[in-house]
Design an enzyme around this catalytic site. Structure first.
Site, PDB file in Angstrom:
ATOM      1  N   GLY A  16      41.150  36.449  31.654  1.00 43.61           N
ATOM      2  CA  GLY A  16      40.839  36.244  33.068  1.00 43.61           C
ATOM      3  C   GLY A  16      39.372  36.466  33.367  1.00 43.61           C
ATOM      4  N   GLY A  18      37.975  36.623  36.481  1.00 41.89           N
ATOM      5  CA  GLY A  18      37.793  36.982  37.887  1.00 41.89           C
ATOM      6  C   GLY A  18      36.861  38.174  38.030  1.00 41.89           C
ATOM      7  N   PHE A  19      36.923  38.821  39.184  1.00 43.24           N
ATOM      8  CA  PHE A  19      36.027  39.945  39.450  1.00 43.24           C
ATOM      9  C   PHE A  19      36.190  41.061  38.418  1.00 43.24           C
ATOM     10  CE2 PHE A  19      36.353  38.091  43.773  1.00 43.24           C
ATOM     11  CZ  PHE A  19      34.998  37.914  44.026  1.00 43.24           C
ATOM     12  N   GLY A  20      37.425  41.407  38.092  1.00 40.66           N
ATOM     13  CA  GLY A  20      37.669  42.489  37.150  1.00 40.66           C
ATOM     14  C   GLY A  20      37.243  42.133  35.744  1.00 40.66           C
ATOM     15  N   VAL A  84      46.952  31.954  28.177  1.00 41.96           N
ATOM     16  CA  VAL A  84      47.787  32.846  27.372  1.00 41.96           C
ATOM     17  C   VAL A  84      49.240  32.643  27.773  1.00 41.96           C
ATOM     18  CG1 VAL A  84      48.317  35.249  26.821  1.00 41.96           C
ATOM     19  CG2 VAL A  84      45.938  34.524  27.069  1.00 41.96           C
ATOM     20  N   GLU A 175      40.765  34.413  58.782  1.00 46.91           N
ATOM     21  CA  GLU A 175      39.561  33.604  58.590  1.00 46.91           C
ATOM     22  C   GLU A 175      39.858  32.109  58.690  1.00 46.91           C
ATOM     23  OE1 GLU A 175      37.241  36.946  55.870  1.00 46.91           O
ATOM     24  OE2 GLU A 175      38.294  35.288  54.894  1.00 46.91           O
ATOM     25  N   ASP A 305      44.521  42.854  40.585  1.00 45.79           N
ATOM     26  CA  ASP A 305      45.744  42.468  41.285  1.00 45.79           C
ATOM     27  C   ASP A 305      46.977  42.529  40.403  1.00 45.79           C
ATOM     28  OD1 ASP A 305      44.074  41.979  43.370  1.00 45.79           O
ATOM     29  OD2 ASP A 305      44.417  39.818  43.476  1.00 45.79           O
ATOM     30  N   ALA A 322      38.898  42.723  45.974  1.00 47.16           N
ATOM     31  CA  ALA A 322      37.925  42.549  44.894  1.00 47.16           C
ATOM     32  C   ALA A 322      37.356  43.873  44.411  1.00 47.16           C
ATOM     33  CB  ALA A 322      36.803  41.617  45.361  1.00 47.16           C
ATOM     34  N   GLN A 323      37.103  44.809  45.333  1.00 51.95           N
ATOM     35  CA  GLN A 323      36.486  46.067  44.935  1.00 51.95           C
ATOM     36  C   GLN A 323      37.363  46.866  43.972  1.00 51.95           C
ATOM     37  OE1 GLN A 323      33.692  47.964  45.005  1.00 51.95           O
ATOM     38  NE2 GLN A 323      32.686  46.085  45.658  1.00 51.95           N
TER      39      GLN A 323
END
Length: 437
Positions: A16, A18-20, A84, A175, A305, A322-323
């Site tokens: 992955g 993403g952010f992590g 995967v 939003e 997540d 995200a944090q």
């Protein structure tokens, strides 16, 4: 494709981008490990701005950045496009679409996808928005339905095409609702002079009693006021029963005729096969211990997540923001090095830096610890934080120019239908009449 590890260093495979996943790889730079990242796309998506891609305010390339380019200077990093399909943790092996890959340490950072709670009708007819392809599908669907509305003769025929129902009043729903309201209030009659803004209806609905549930009461009330003033009808404490592509039904009998249902009412982790059911928590998340390690394994970790770190302080795990992924990724990378060096690991402690959500032009809410504020200044803070968080200098410049243009002209962005969105029919055996829980 060759993915073998011929060096003397242990191989850390990150699933992955993403952010992590980015943070794990970044923290392992110049460390005594080799890093292999796998992702089904060769780019990182800045998900907080997906809704602007969906609304045509930004082009998709401006919120995506090449994973290879991002790590061009990191000598111990490799990337492969792969999905995967299964984790064989007992033999330290991944089954992927490019073959089997052996690892020494594995980090699952696959993120989340939309949760339709088992209702196949809603999954088929509603529009999700968790990726760039889904955001583009949503953009084309919205524009096609507005175009279709122009072809309808009477109000009764036209209304469903110009009625938008957003299910889920979290940041994404809020939003999107704000963006649709601004489209109606500032753009609709310019692009489609045959229409009046009163023809377009925007609803935001949620089962919870307030919008922006995780935010403070002050922020929630302000967001609701902003939306109402923009012409959005907010329906809270309302439970969706079904949607068949023509009409959305709620418990209690209320119905809305609409061709446009946008679903952001829940998420669930994306988990490869191979994990025992006992290791999976609510929300399809992998149970991890205090250092981010999957329960029962010494060298498999999960972050963001897809991870459920259940403690006395976090009985439901950490929020899917995200944090959390960023901080967890940084921490897991450090603990992997501690393990390799035979050092003591340390438990993860989340530092909540606050929450931001924008509702529209000059309208946002900010919960930054004990400091809470709304309106224009919160909107500026929201823009600054998101701008500096984007990957790539070019992307920052393009997004900033687009934002300035939209602010000055009230009509920024490009609402082009590059390809037609078409939904396949739903077969009879796919129908599930469940109520959404």
């Amino acid at each position: 494709m060759n993915t073998s590890n011929n060096s003397k260093f242990p191989l850390v495979v990150i699933v992955g981008g993403g952010f992590g996943g980015l943070q794990v790889a970044k923290q392992l730079k110049d460390k005594p490990v080799d890093v292999l990242m796998l992702d089904k796309h060769n780019y990182h998506t800045f998900q907080p701005l997906l809704y602007q891609v969906a609304m045509g305010s930004l082009e998709s390339e401006s919120i995506a950045f090449s994973l290879r380019k991002n790590f061009a200077s990191q000598k111990n990093f490799r990337f492969r496009i792969a999905e995967v399909t299964r984790v064989d943790a007992d033999s330290n092996m991944l089954e992927t679409t490019i073959g089997n890959i052996a690892y020494d340490y594995l980090v699952i950072a696959t993120g989340s996808t939309t949760n339709f709670f088992g209702n196949k009708d809603i999954e088929h007819y509603a529009m999700p928005m968790k990726s760039i392809p889904e955001a583009l599908n949503l953009r084309y669907s919205i524009l096609q339905n507005i175009e279709e509305a122009l072809l309808k003769v009477g109000k009764a025929e036209r209304d469903p095409y110009l009625t938008f129902v957003l299910v889920g009043a979290g940041p994404t729903g809020v939003e999107l609702a704000g963006s649709l309201a601004e489209l109606r209030n500032h753009v609709l009659t310019k692009d489609y002079p045959e229409l009046k803004k009163e023809d377009m209806k925007v609803y935001l609905v949620d089962f919870l009693p307030k919008v922006l549930g995780p935010f403070s009461e002050q922020a929630s009330n302000a967001a609701r006021t902003f939306l109402s003033n923009m012409g959005v009808e907010v329906l809270t404490g309302v439970k969706v029963e079904s949607y068949n592509g023509e009409e959305i039904k709620f418990e209690g009998g209320k119905t809305i005729r609409t061709k446009n249902v946008i679903w952001s009412a829940g998420v669930m982790g994306v988990i490869p096969e191979g994990f025992d059911k006992d290791a999976i928590e609510r929300g399809n998340r992998i149970k991890v211990d205090s250092i981010g390690r999957v329960a029962g394994f010494n060298n498999v970790f999960a972050i963001g997540d897809v991870a459920a770190m259940i403690t006395d302080e976090t009985p439901k795990g950490h929020p899917g923001v995200a944090q959390v992924a960023i901080q967890m990724g940084q921490h897991v990378a450090k603990n992997i090095i501690h393990i390799i060096n035979g050092e003591q690991t340390s438990p993860f402690k989340y530092n909540d830096k606050g929450s931001l959500a924008t509702i529209g032009r000059n309208k946002a809410v900010a919960d930054l610890g004990k400091v809470k504020f709304q309106g224009f200044f919160a909107w500026l803070v929201w823009m600054f934080v998101h701008l500096i968080s984007l990957l790539g200098g070019r992307n920052k410049v393009i997004v900033f120019i687009n934002w300035v243009s939209s602010y000055v002209t009230y009509n920024g962005g490009t609402r082009l239908i590059i390809r037609k969105f078409e939904r396949e029919g739903l077969t009879e055996d796919q129908h599930l009449p469940n109520t959404v829980d």
